[in-house]
Design a protein around this motif. Structure first.
Motif, PDB file in Angstrom:
ATOM      1  N   ASP A  98       0.852  -1.191   0.000  1.00 54.16           N
ATOM      2  CA  ASP A  98       0.000   0.000   0.000  1.00 54.16           C
ATOM      3  C   ASP A  98       0.885   1.238   0.000  1.00 54.16           C
ATOM      4  N   TRP A  99       0.258   2.395  -0.171  1.00 60.07           N
ATOM      5  CA  TRP A  99       1.005   3.642  -0.291  1.00 60.07           C
ATOM      6  C   TRP A  99       1.843   3.926   0.951  1.00 60.07           C
ATOM      7  N   ASN A 143       0.284   9.772 -10.265  1.00 61.34           N
ATOM      8  CA  ASN A 143       0.960   9.059  -9.171  1.00 61.34           C
ATOM      9  C   ASN A 143       0.889   9.866  -7.869  1.00 61.34           C
ATOM     10  N   ALA A 153      -1.265   9.097  -4.224  1.00 58.76           N
ATOM     11  CA  ALA A 153      -0.615   9.043  -2.905  1.00 58.76           C
ATOM     12  C   ALA A 153      -1.222  10.076  -1.967  1.00 58.76           C
ATOM     13  N   TYR A 212      -4.551   8.837  -0.610  1.00 55.72           N
ATOM     14  CA  TYR A 212      -4.331   7.848   0.455  1.00 55.72           C
ATOM     15  C   TYR A 212      -4.018   8.556   1.774  1.00 55.72           C
ATOM     16  N   LEU A 229       6.252   3.460  -9.687  1.00 58.26           N
ATOM     17  CA  LEU A 229       4.869   3.941  -9.706  1.00 58.26           C
ATOM     18  C   LEU A 229       4.488   4.116 -11.164  1.00 58.26           C
ATOM     19  N   SER A 286      -6.630   3.693  -5.460  1.00 51.37           N
ATOM     20  CA  SER A 286      -5.868   4.279  -6.555  1.00 51.37           C
ATOM     21  C   SER A 286      -6.695   5.425  -7.143  1.00 51.37           C
TER      22      SER A 286
END
Length: 340
Positions: A140-141, A165, A169, A172, A219, A244
């Motif tokens: 996961d991130w 990308n 992130a 998240y 990524l 995502s």
């Protein structure tokens, strides 16, 4: 004699008007040439699509069509069109880059409503490409911000994929920290502190990770990751994080250029063909997600269709104009983080 003179007069007077009306290629029955300025990871997609479209156009009109491709970081590609690259169509990584061309006057306002699905005929998501066995256990991130993780990602200042990308992130971290902007910013700073190389475009980052052997994780666009598996299947694997972002690469006709060149008809047909069943299957075969739900369902064994996806229009981002200004403009959040 008078009839001959009149006939010659008609040819010289009316033929140029006919050429202007229908376009020089159609008038003379010659080969039609168009230029598609695209972004990095679409090389294989358009290599297959251009062949199929040329066959379709030949059957429909009897004319040959030659498509010249150009690839690079999406932001850089947009600037090249603004600065004089005579693209007939652009197929870029994000709407902001096409809007920049619109603001230059080359594309008419309202371009995003010109084709279906906000002029995005296929989509992708952002995933992790890791080395076989996932030795760092990246799921996961949050794992990417841990010490000792080497990340490869393009530069958000030049690459559309890199901006996707970064925003995935950010989404998240926003959920993890309940919207605490200070903690989110620190998390993104920790993640980018682990970035080993910022290439200018997505394909350059793939080369850095896959061929040059740098980093623990790339990524990547989902389609780019699958291409790496296709070519080097024993060396890598894909990790799809639970959250995502839905990347929607749009397309547009460059109005000023097609009107100048007389290629509007073929340029429009070219982009419309992306939405046909044939075009959608070519997208799926090249690991892009078709926007036709029936055809997308045919690729359910390839794509994780249950992944939780945020979009650029979510209130967290507020669309590309706001996201670009806040995160990626000169002096924006990314500059603050990366310079630090």
């Amino acid at each position: 004699m008078k009839k001959i003179i009149f006939a010659l007069f008609a040819i010289f007077v009316f033929l140029p008007a006919l050429v202007l009306l229908v376009g020089p290629d159609a008038a003379w029955g010659g080969t039609v040439e168009i230029v598609n300025v695209s972004y990095d990871p679409t090389r294989e997609l358009y290599e297959a699509f251009n062949r199929q479209f040329a066959a379709y156009w030949k059957e429909k009109t009897g004319a040959e069509v030659v498509v010249t491709q150009s690839h690079g970081g999406s932001g850089s590609q947009a600037r090249s069109v603004i600065e004089g690259n005579k693209a007939d169509v652009v197929t870029l990584a994000l709407a902001y880059d096409i809007t920049a061309i619109e603001k230059s006057g080359l594309i008419k306002p309202g371009w995003q409503a010109e084709f279906q699905k906000n002029s995005a005929p296929y989509t992708s998501i952002i995933v992790f490409l890791v080395r076989k066995g996932n030795p760092k256990g990246l799921k996961d991130w949050g794992d990417l911000a841990k010490p000792g993780v080497g990340i490869i990602t393009p530069n958000p200042k030049t690459s559309g994929g890199a901006r996707w990308n970064y925003l995935a992130a950010w989404a998240y971290a926003d959920r993890l920290y309940g919207g605490d902007a200070g903690k989110v910013k620190k998390f993104i700073g920790d993640l980018f502190a682990n970035v080993l190389v910022l290439d200018s475009g997505a394909r350059g980052s793939t080369t850095t990770f896959v061929e040059n052997g740098q980093g623990d994780v790339l990524l990547a666009w989902e389609n780019e990751a699958y291409l790496s598996l296709k070519e080097h299947g024993d060396a890598f694997e894909i990790v799809t994080p639970p959250l995502s972002i839905l990347a929607e690469p749009p397309v547009a006709i460059v109005d000023d250029n097609v009107d100048e060149k007389g290629t509007r008809e073929v340029a429009r047909a070219y982009l419309e063909y992306l939405y046909t069943d044939v075009g959608q299957k070519i997208a799926g075969d090249n690991f892009y997600r078709p926007t036709n739900p029936d055809i997308l369902a045919q690729y359910s064994k390839t794509f994780d269709l249950a992944v939780n996806l945020i979009t650029i229009d979510d209130p967290l981002f507020g669309g590309w104009d706001r996201a670009q200004t806040y995160h990626f403009s000169d002096g924006g959040i990314f500059d603050q983080i990366y310079e630090k």
